[in-house]
Design a protein around this motif. Structure first.
Motif, PDB file in Angstrom:
ATOM      1  N   ALA A 407      54.132  17.357  91.710  1.00 51.92           N
ATOM      2  CA  ALA A 407      55.109  18.947  91.268  1.00 51.92           C
ATOM      3  C   ALA A 407      53.972  19.494  91.213  1.00 51.92           C
ATOM      4  CB  ALA A 407      56.403  18.259  90.533  1.00 51.92           C
ATOM      5  N   TYR A 408      52.849  19.593  90.307  1.00 52.62           N
ATOM      6  CA  TYR A 408      52.147  20.052  89.659  1.00 52.62           C
ATOM      7  C   TYR A 408      51.102  20.694  90.189  1.00 52.62           C
ATOM      8  CZ  TYR A 408      54.795  17.058  86.139  1.00 52.62           C
ATOM      9  OH  TYR A 408      55.776  16.386  85.531  1.00 52.62           O
ATOM     10  N   HIS A 409      51.338  20.500  91.258  1.00 53.53           N
ATOM     11  CA  HIS A 409      50.175  22.092  92.611  1.00 53.53           C
ATOM     12  C   HIS A 409      51.205  23.389  92.159  1.00 53.53           C
ATOM     13  CE1 HIS A 409      47.048  22.404  95.576  1.00 53.53           C
ATOM     14  NE2 HIS A 409      48.943  23.484  96.359  1.00 53.53           N
ATOM     15  N   PHE A 410      51.818  23.710  91.474  1.00 54.73           N
ATOM     16  CA  PHE A 410      52.144  25.208  91.889  1.00 54.73           C
ATOM     17  C   PHE A 410      51.875  25.309  92.346  1.00 54.73           C
ATOM     18  CE2 PHE A 410      51.910  23.036  87.012  1.00 54.73           C
ATOM     19  CZ  PHE A 410      53.143  23.970  86.930  1.00 54.73           C
ATOM     20  N   SER A 411      50.757  27.063  92.498  1.00 56.51           N
ATOM     21  CA  SER A 411      49.950  28.144  92.757  1.00 56.51           C
ATOM     22  C   SER A 411      48.623  27.472  93.641  1.00 56.51           C
ATOM     23  CB  SER A 411      49.667  29.333  93.314  1.00 56.51           C
ATOM     24  OG  SER A 411      51.519  29.579  92.497  1.00 56.51           O
ATOM     25  N   GLY A 412      47.941  26.873  94.893  1.00 57.62           N
ATOM     26  CA  GLY A 412      47.266  27.125  94.755  1.00 57.62           C
ATOM     27  C   GLY A 412      46.109  26.167  93.943  1.00 57.62           C
ATOM     28  N   GLY A 413      46.969  24.982  93.210  1.00 60.39           N
ATOM     29  CA  GLY A 413      46.608  23.865  91.605  1.00 60.39           C
ATOM     30  C   GLY A 413      46.377  24.656  90.863  1.00 60.39           C
ATOM     31  N   VAL A 414      46.566  25.737  90.344  1.00 60.98           N
ATOM     32  CA  VAL A 414      47.093  26.427  89.199  1.00 60.98           C
ATOM     33  C   VAL A 414      47.937  27.172  88.607  1.00 60.98           C
ATOM     34  CG1 VAL A 414      45.479  28.799  88.074  1.00 60.98           C
ATOM     35  CG2 VAL A 414      44.619  28.030  89.831  1.00 60.98           C
ATOM     36  N   ASN A 415      48.017  26.173  87.720  1.00 63.69           N
ATOM     37  CA  ASN A 415      49.443  27.201  87.480  1.00 63.69           C
ATOM     38  C   ASN A 415      49.383  28.484  85.921  1.00 63.69           C
ATOM     39  OD1 ASN A 415      51.569  27.805  85.217  1.00 63.69           O
ATOM     40  ND2 ASN A 415      52.180  25.846  84.172  1.00 63.69           N
ATOM     41  N   TRP A 416      49.958  29.718  86.897  1.00 67.86           N
ATOM     42  CA  TRP A 416      49.195  30.712  86.221  1.00 67.86           C
ATOM     43  C   TRP A 416      49.825  31.338  84.970  1.00 67.86           C
ATOM     44  CZ3 TRP A 416      44.564  32.967  88.319  1.00 67.86           C
ATOM     45  CH2 TRP A 416      44.235  32.092  88.798  1.00 67.86           C
ATOM     46  N   ALA A 417      50.919  31.076  84.687  1.00 67.03           N
ATOM     47  CA  ALA A 417      51.636  31.073  83.467  1.00 67.03           C
ATOM     48  C   ALA A 417      50.383  30.642  82.502  1.00 67.03           C
ATOM     49  CB  ALA A 417      52.507  30.576  83.117  1.00 67.03           C
ATOM     50  N   GLY A 418      49.862  29.622  82.447  1.00 62.90           N
ATOM     51  CA  GLY A 418      49.000  28.944  81.052  1.00 62.90           C
ATOM     52  C   GLY A 418      47.674  29.444  80.978  1.00 62.90           C
ATOM     53  N   MET A 419      47.095  29.606  82.743  1.00 63.76           N
ATOM     54  CA  MET A 419      45.881  30.307  81.904  1.00 63.76           C
ATOM     55  C   MET A 419      45.668  31.689  81.755  1.00 63.76           C
ATOM     56  SD  MET A 419      44.105  27.813  83.281  1.00 63.76           S
ATOM     57  CE  MET A 419      42.629  29.140  83.908  1.00 63.76           C
ATOM     58  N   VAL A 420      47.278  32.905  81.715  1.00 61.90           N
ATOM     59  CA  VAL A 420      47.459  34.030  81.477  1.00 61.90           C
ATOM     60  C   VAL A 420      47.392  34.245  79.813  1.00 61.90           C
ATOM     61  CG1 VAL A 420      48.963  35.716  81.120  1.00 61.90           C
ATOM     62  CG2 VAL A 420      48.138  35.111  83.385  1.00 61.90           C
ATOM     63  N   ALA A 421      48.430  32.921  80.033  1.00 59.41           N
ATOM     64  CA  ALA A 421      48.416  32.581  78.270  1.00 59.41           C
ATOM     65  C   ALA A 421      47.319  32.161  77.580  1.00 59.41           C
ATOM     66  CB  ALA A 421      49.949  31.350  78.176  1.00 59.41           C
ATOM     67  N   VAL A 422      46.344  31.379  77.941  1.00 53.82           N
ATOM     68  CA  VAL A 422      45.661  31.467  77.505  1.00 53.82           C
ATOM     69  C   VAL A 422      44.635  32.257  77.098  1.00 53.82           C
ATOM     70  CG1 VAL A 422      43.098  30.376  77.438  1.00 53.82           C
ATOM     71  CG2 VAL A 422      44.762  29.441  78.287  1.00 53.82           C
ATOM     72  N   VAL A 423      43.773  33.952  78.174  1.00 56.64           N
ATOM     73  CA  VAL A 423      43.544  35.040  78.546  1.00 56.64           C
ATOM     74  C   VAL A 423      43.883  35.915  77.418  1.00 56.64           C
ATOM     75  CG1 VAL A 423      42.697  37.004  79.796  1.00 56.64           C
ATOM     76  CG2 VAL A 423      42.261  34.405  80.658  1.00 56.64           C
ATOM     77  N   VAL A 424      45.550  36.100  77.189  1.00 55.82           N
ATOM     78  CA  VAL A 424      46.536  36.886  76.245  1.00 55.82           C
ATOM     79  C   VAL A 424      46.490  35.809  74.945  1.00 55.82           C
ATOM     80  CG1 VAL A 424      48.850  37.934  75.440  1.00 55.82           C
ATOM     81  CG2 VAL A 424      48.199  37.590  78.039  1.00 55.82           C
ATOM     82  N   GLY A 425      46.586  35.280  74.580  1.00 57.93           N
ATOM     83  CA  GLY A 425      46.290  34.620  73.019  1.00 57.93           C
ATOM     84  C   GLY A 425      45.333  34.729  72.564  1.00 57.93           C
ATOM     85  N   ALA A 426      44.220  34.342  73.453  1.00 61.48           N
ATOM     86  CA  ALA A 426      42.613  35.028  72.538  1.00 61.48           C
ATOM     87  C   ALA A 426      42.476  36.619  72.805  1.00 61.48           C
ATOM     88  CB  ALA A 426      41.597  34.453  73.786  1.00 61.48           C
TER      89      ALA A 426
END
Length: 494
Positions: A407-426
């Motif tokens: 269930a945690y495969h998302f899109s090609g193995g990436v949860n883009w919500a998490g990746m974008v959150a890290v970039v925006v937060g940083a």
């Protein structure tokens, strides 16, 4: 699943490798630390020469009273969201923290973060700890033999390399060996630190300490204080790569949460306060320089050598979870590589960095704050996922199911919500405070940068994860069945 197959699974399908304990959930009988054990681990981690160094660097910006306040506020903030993001879930499920990040970032996303943010952060700390060992031993050698070797001499690098070899030896034998060393190191470190504090009080007047000027402040007093707070917040959140994978070895939530927060906070503050006070009164932020004149040629040398050895055990502890994360994030690529060889590969770059001891010291504050920018944003996203969207419920089976079966495969193995959150937060962190140019936004004077970065990372994650996945029924965000026991997932009776 037989006991042998369970052990093999823990080792990525390779031969049994008990040193790493693997990534599958630990059974209750495999959790080896009570509250006292975990407190000892955290105290040994917190009190090493790097903690005195943090106090010394704080003294560059502020005086004693403001410095104490900055260290308390900064560490309390950083440790708070660091522990919520790492310790709680790992202790509950007995799973190392990077496997538990798959719901937040996806399997591929976790790999990207591990091989960038986490790897760079932990390699930097490992090299710094080793260099501090080299500097400490060199100072003792200078005192004993009347030499005059500088802080960037080849001898510093030589002893730093020796420290890395010893750290590798301890680490290659796993967390059980680390815990055994810390049972002896932690009480000794407490005694040494308390002795240094008492000695400081007896030999320095309160008036001298309170009126001592910071070593290299900027013109703006408010900016100096907030920079000191942010620096210490970065130190607090920098524990993230370590704590979850260590906390899963504890036997109960009480044995994990308060020993982690209290042990790190109190022990760190005691060591940092001693380091700051000594720096203010002796005029040098480097503990490997002031400890000899502070404690005398014999006692000072003994203390310095003892704390240098504590650095070695600290390095072993912080690298354990990172090497384990590298193994899990690499998929099948490194699953069959022996634990000892994988540990050795990790130390290659830190060993190379020991040939540049001056550079590592000069960039210490920059390193801490830059890594804090990304780690703070990560913590915010993780907290939003685990506590808000999932309500502390994670499917253990889906953590280990391959590819699209999870269930945690998302899109090609990436949860883009998490990746974008890290970039925006940083990015928000660097907008408020740029540690390279030291440019700051007016908001920085009231909120620091770490806390807003964590909040922004959490809010961005919540919004994007809701829109992209939760509303579409992707990612198993809706709490369902009760939490599965680890023994059920492994096919064993606990």
């Amino acid at each position: 699943m037989t006991n042998q197959r369970v052990r093999d699974a823990r080792n990525g399908g390779a031969e049994p490798d008990s040193a790493s304990l693997g990534s599958l959930p630990l059974l209750n009988k495999e959790r080896i630390w009570n509250a006292a054990d975990f407190t000892g681990v955290n105290v040994a981690l917190a009190i090493a020469t790097w903690a005195f160094l943090v106090g010394g660097f704080t003294a560059l910006l502020v005086g004693f009273q403001q410095g104490v306040a900055a260290m308390i506020i900064g560490n309390a903030i950083g440790l708070c969201f660091m522990i919520l993001a790492s310790v709680v879930a790992s202790q509950r499920y007995g799973v190392e923290q990077y496997t538990l990040l798959r719901p937040v970032f996806g399997v591929v996303g976790v790999g990207v973060l591990v091989f960038t943010v986490i790897l760079i952060t932990e390699m930097g700390w490992s090299s710094l700890l080793a260099i501090m060992v080299g500097r400490a031993v060199t100072q003792v050698s200078n005192s004993a033999f009347g030499a005059d070797l500088g802080p960037e001499s080849l001898l510093v690098t030589l002893f730093a390399l020796v420290a890395i070899v010893v750290s590798w030896w301890i680490l290659s034998r796993g967390p059980v060996t680390i815990g055994r060393f810390n049972k002896f190191i932690a009480p000794g470190l407490l005694i040494v630190t308390l002795f240094l504090m008492v000695y400081l009080v007896l030999n320095t007047s309160i008036d001298t300490l309170f009126t001592a000027a910071p070593l290299a402040p900027f013109d703006d007093d408010r900016l100096n204080f907030m920079l000191a707070v942010e620096f210490n917040a970065g130190v607090g959140v920098s524990w993230y790569p370590v704590m979850g994978s260590l906390a899963r070895l504890t036997r109960s939530p009480k044995a994990a949460l308060w020993p982690a927060y209290g042990g790190l906070l109190i022990a760190t503050l005691v060591a940092q306060i001693v380091g700051m006070a000594a720096a203010l009164t002796l005029g040098d932020s480097d503990p490997t320089v002031w400890m000899l004149p502070f404690g005398g040629p014999v006692l000072g040398a003994f203390i310095l050598i003892f704390i240098a050895f504590a650095n070695v055990t600290s390095s072993s502890s912080i690298v354990y979870s990172t090497v384990l994360a590298i193994r899990q994030a690499s998929g099948n690529l490194l699953s069959r590589v022996r634990w000892a060889w994988l540990c050795a590969a990790f130390f290659v770059l830190p060993a190379l960095l020991t040939f540049f001891p001056g550079f590592m010291y000069d960039k210490f504050m920059l390193f801490v704050t830059l890594s804090g920018a990304f780690l703070s944003a990560m913590c915010g996203a993780i907290i939003a996922d685990y506590f808000v969207l999932r309500r502390q419920r994670v499917s253990l089976r889906d953590l280990y199911r391959p590819g699209r079966e999870s269930a945690y495969h998302f899109s090609g193995g990436v949860n883009w919500a998490g990746m974008v959150a890290v970039v925006v937060g940083a990015a928000f962190y660097l907008w408020i405070y740029n540690p390279i140019t030291l440019d700051t936004h007016p908001l920085f004077s009231y909120t620091t940068a770490s806390l807003p970065a964590a909040v922004v990372g959490g809010v961005v994650y919540f919004v994007l994860a809701t829109l992209l996945y939760k509303r579409r029924g992707i990612g198993d965000f809706v709490p369902g069945a009760p939490v599965a026991e680890a023994s059920t997932v492994l096919g064993e009776k606990a």
